[in-house]
Design a protein around this motif. Structure first.
Motif, PDB file in Angstrom:
ATOM      1  N   MET A  98      15.505  -3.698 -14.986  1.00  0.00           N
ATOM      2  CA  MET A  98      16.044  -2.823 -16.020  1.00  0.00           C
ATOM      3  C   MET A  98      15.081  -1.707 -16.434  1.00  0.00           C
ATOM      4  O   MET A  98      15.519  -0.636 -16.855  1.00  0.00           O
ATOM      5  N   ARG A  99      13.781  -1.962 -16.338  1.00  0.00           N
ATOM      6  CA  ARG A  99      12.812  -0.972 -16.793  1.00  0.00           C
ATOM      7  C   ARG A  99      11.841  -0.489 -15.717  1.00  0.00           C
ATOM      8  O   ARG A  99      10.984   0.333 -15.999  1.00  0.00           O
ATOM      9  N   GLU A 100      11.958  -0.985 -14.514  1.00  0.00           N
ATOM     10  CA  GLU A 100      10.989  -0.637 -13.485  1.00  0.00           C
ATOM     11  C   GLU A 100      11.664  -0.138 -12.216  1.00  0.00           C
ATOM     12  O   GLU A 100      12.753  -0.577 -11.869  1.00  0.00           O
ATOM     13  N   GLN A 101      10.977   0.776 -11.546  1.00  0.00           N
ATOM     14  CA  GLN A 101      11.422   1.205 -10.226  1.00  0.00           C
ATOM     15  C   GLN A 101      10.216   1.367  -9.312  1.00  0.00           C
ATOM     16  O   GLN A 101       9.099   1.654  -9.764  1.00  0.00           O
ATOM     17  N   LEU A 102      10.462   1.147  -8.050  1.00  0.00           N
ATOM     18  CA  LEU A 102       9.430   1.287  -7.027  1.00  0.00           C
ATOM     19  C   LEU A 102       9.428   2.724  -6.534  1.00  0.00           C
ATOM     20  O   LEU A 102      10.477   3.268  -6.186  1.00  0.00           O
ATOM     21  N   VAL A 103       8.240   3.339  -6.515  1.00  0.00           N
ATOM     22  CA  VAL A 103       8.118   4.725  -6.059  1.00  0.00           C
ATOM     23  C   VAL A 103       6.960   4.828  -5.063  1.00  0.00           C
ATOM     24  O   VAL A 103       6.062   3.982  -5.038  1.00  0.00           O
ATOM     25  N   ARG A 104       7.005   5.858  -4.257  1.00  0.00           N
ATOM     26  CA  ARG A 104       5.896   6.121  -3.347  1.00  0.00           C
ATOM     27  C   ARG A 104       4.754   6.773  -4.122  1.00  0.00           C
ATOM     28  O   ARG A 104       4.988   7.591  -5.018  1.00  0.00           O
ATOM     29  N   GLU A 105       3.559   6.416  -3.768  1.00  0.00           N
ATOM     30  CA  GLU A 105       2.393   7.020  -4.420  1.00  0.00           C
ATOM     31  C   GLU A 105       2.198   8.428  -3.887  1.00  0.00           C
ATOM     32  O   GLU A 105       2.142   8.651  -2.673  1.00  0.00           O
ATOM     33  N   HIS A 130      10.083  10.769  -4.445  1.00  0.00           N
ATOM     34  CA  HIS A 130       9.170   9.621  -4.372  1.00  0.00           C
ATOM     35  C   HIS A 130       9.899   8.308  -4.641  1.00  0.00           C
ATOM     36  O   HIS A 130       9.317   7.239  -4.483  1.00  0.00           O
ATOM     37  N   PHE A 131      11.176   8.362  -5.023  1.00  0.00           N
ATOM     38  CA  PHE A 131      11.920   7.169  -5.420  1.00  0.00           C
ATOM     39  C   PHE A 131      12.231   6.276  -4.214  1.00  0.00           C
ATOM     40  O   PHE A 131      12.643   6.757  -3.159  1.00  0.00           O
ATOM     41  N   VAL A 132      12.027   4.969  -4.393  1.00  0.00           N
ATOM     42  CA  VAL A 132      12.364   4.001  -3.357  1.00  0.00           C
ATOM     43  C   VAL A 132      13.563   3.167  -3.792  1.00  0.00           C
ATOM     44  O   VAL A 132      14.621   3.196  -3.175  1.00  0.00           O
ATOM     45  N   PRO A 177       0.833  -1.208   0.000  1.00  0.00           N
ATOM     46  CA  PRO A 177       0.000   0.000   0.000  1.00  0.00           C
ATOM     47  C   PRO A 177       0.866   1.255   0.000  1.00  0.00           C
ATOM     48  O   PRO A 177       1.888   1.323   0.670  1.00  0.00           O
ATOM     49  N   GLY A 178       0.451   2.236  -0.790  1.00  0.00           N
ATOM     50  CA  GLY A 178       1.200   3.486  -0.849  1.00  0.00           C
ATOM     51  C   GLY A 178       2.382   3.470  -1.794  1.00  0.00           C
ATOM     52  O   GLY A 178       3.173   4.411  -1.811  1.00  0.00           O
ATOM     53  N   ARG A 187       2.399  15.611  -3.618  1.00  0.00           N
ATOM     54  CA  ARG A 187       2.135  15.655  -2.179  1.00  0.00           C
ATOM     55  C   ARG A 187       2.205  14.235  -1.641  1.00  0.00           C
ATOM     56  O   ARG A 187       1.463  13.358  -2.090  1.00  0.00           O
ATOM     57  N   LEU A 188       3.096  14.026  -0.708  1.00  0.00           N
ATOM     58  CA  LEU A 188       3.239  12.722  -0.070  1.00  0.00           C
ATOM     59  C   LEU A 188       2.595  12.787   1.306  1.00  0.00           C
ATOM     60  O   LEU A 188       2.989  13.590   2.146  1.00  0.00           O
ATOM     61  N   TRP A 189       1.597  11.934   1.520  1.00  0.00           N
ATOM     62  CA  TRP A 189       0.863  11.937   2.778  1.00  0.00           C
ATOM     63  C   TRP A 189       1.373  10.838   3.678  1.00  0.00           C
ATOM     64  O   TRP A 189       1.489   9.690   3.277  1.00  0.00           O
ATOM     65  N   ASP A 190       1.707  11.195   4.894  1.00  0.00           N
ATOM     66  CA  ASP A 190       2.147  10.240   5.908  1.00  0.00           C
ATOM     67  C   ASP A 190       1.287  10.466   7.137  1.00  0.00           C
ATOM     68  O   ASP A 190       1.494  11.426   7.884  1.00  0.00           O
ATOM     69  N   ASN A 191       0.290   9.591   7.300  1.00  0.00           N
ATOM     70  CA  ASN A 191      -0.739   9.802   8.310  1.00  0.00           C
ATOM     71  C   ASN A 191      -1.444  11.120   8.006  1.00  0.00           C
ATOM     72  O   ASN A 191      -1.997  11.283   6.942  1.00  0.00           O
TER      73      ASN A 191
END
Length: 252
Positions: free
Chosen positions: A74-81, A67-69, A21-22, A180-184
């Protein structure tokens, strides 16, 4: 690859739901476009994934929130929503592109200081240039959001200008997006999207050779080689050159 639901389909990247999630999975494509012109730059997605990973990581180490995690393959990265702010911020150090055309300034002219411009993020409208008054009046971002975006853009410019200078490249201008990154219940503005030759103008310091998307826009040729050269100078060119990874299977 696991089956994922596509959240967003863009011209150069797709977003899929993330494993947690997120989070989202950002997939880099070889597709490219400029106004009505469309094409494919072989290996661009692989290179932009690596370049953006490297630059986002370096900026994060310098205290710029992103937002980068992590890069997944090679073509994908995990980012924060994040909630994307529909405003593109362009930082200009040297006259080029639309600024040269609008004001009749010869391309390559060093600007007296870095200039920041805002554009409304709308492909249908051609991403028109807007003012701070437009942004706040239409509720795209508040005054504090704008202050944060301006401050971060200048910090990004200072750091990337020095980083590229060390590789023999001149950072002419670049475009960034924020979210905008929401944390709680707390919200903060973070750098989103990507940083790559797709949204940076990069010229060789000695020759002014263009090593970015302008080679596609202006039919200069050797587009793939230009992107590879940027990755090579940053020391991150994938072994064996750009490869290929198929997109995740989509959920029906």
């Amino acid at each position: 690859m696991s089956r994922r639901r596509r959240i967003y389909e863009g011209k150069a990247k797709d977003l899929f739901e993330g494993p947690e999630p997120g989070t989202l999975v950002q997939y880099f494509k070889d597709d490219t476009s400029h106004e009505q012109k469309k094409g494919v730059i072989t290996g661009k997605g692989v290179l932009n994934n690596r370049i953006s990973e490297y630059l986002m990581t370096r900026l994060g180490e310098m205290g710029v929130p992103t937002h980068f995690v992590r890069r997944l393959n090679m073509r994908e990265q995990l980012v924060r929503e994040v909630e994307i702010i529909p405003v593109e911020v362009v930082v200009r150090n040297v006259a080029a592109g639309s600024l040269s055309k609008r004001f009749g300034i010869p391309e390559g002219t060093q600007l007296p200081r870095s200039i920041i411009e805002f554009y409304y993020k709308s492909d249908e409208l051609g991403c028109p240039m807007v003012s701070e008054e437009h942004i706040t009046a239409f509720g795209w971002a508040g005054p504090q959001d704008l202050d944060d975006m301006l401050s971060l853009s200048l910090r990004i410019n200072d750091y990337l200008s020095g980083l590229f200078l060390g590789t023999g490249l001149k950072l002419v201008d670049f475009k960034v997006e924020f979210g905008r990154l929401w944390d709680n219940d707390e919200m903060r503005i973070v750098l989103a999207d990507e940083i790559s030759p797709d949204n940076c103008r990069l010229w060789d310091i000695k020759t002014n050779e263009k090593l970015d998307k302008d080679r596609f826009r202006q039919d200069l040729g050797k587009v793939e080689e230009a992107y590879q050269e940027v990755a090579r100078r940053l020391g991150i060119l994938p072994e064996g050159g750009p490869g290929d990874v198929k997109a995740p299977k989509l959920m029906q």
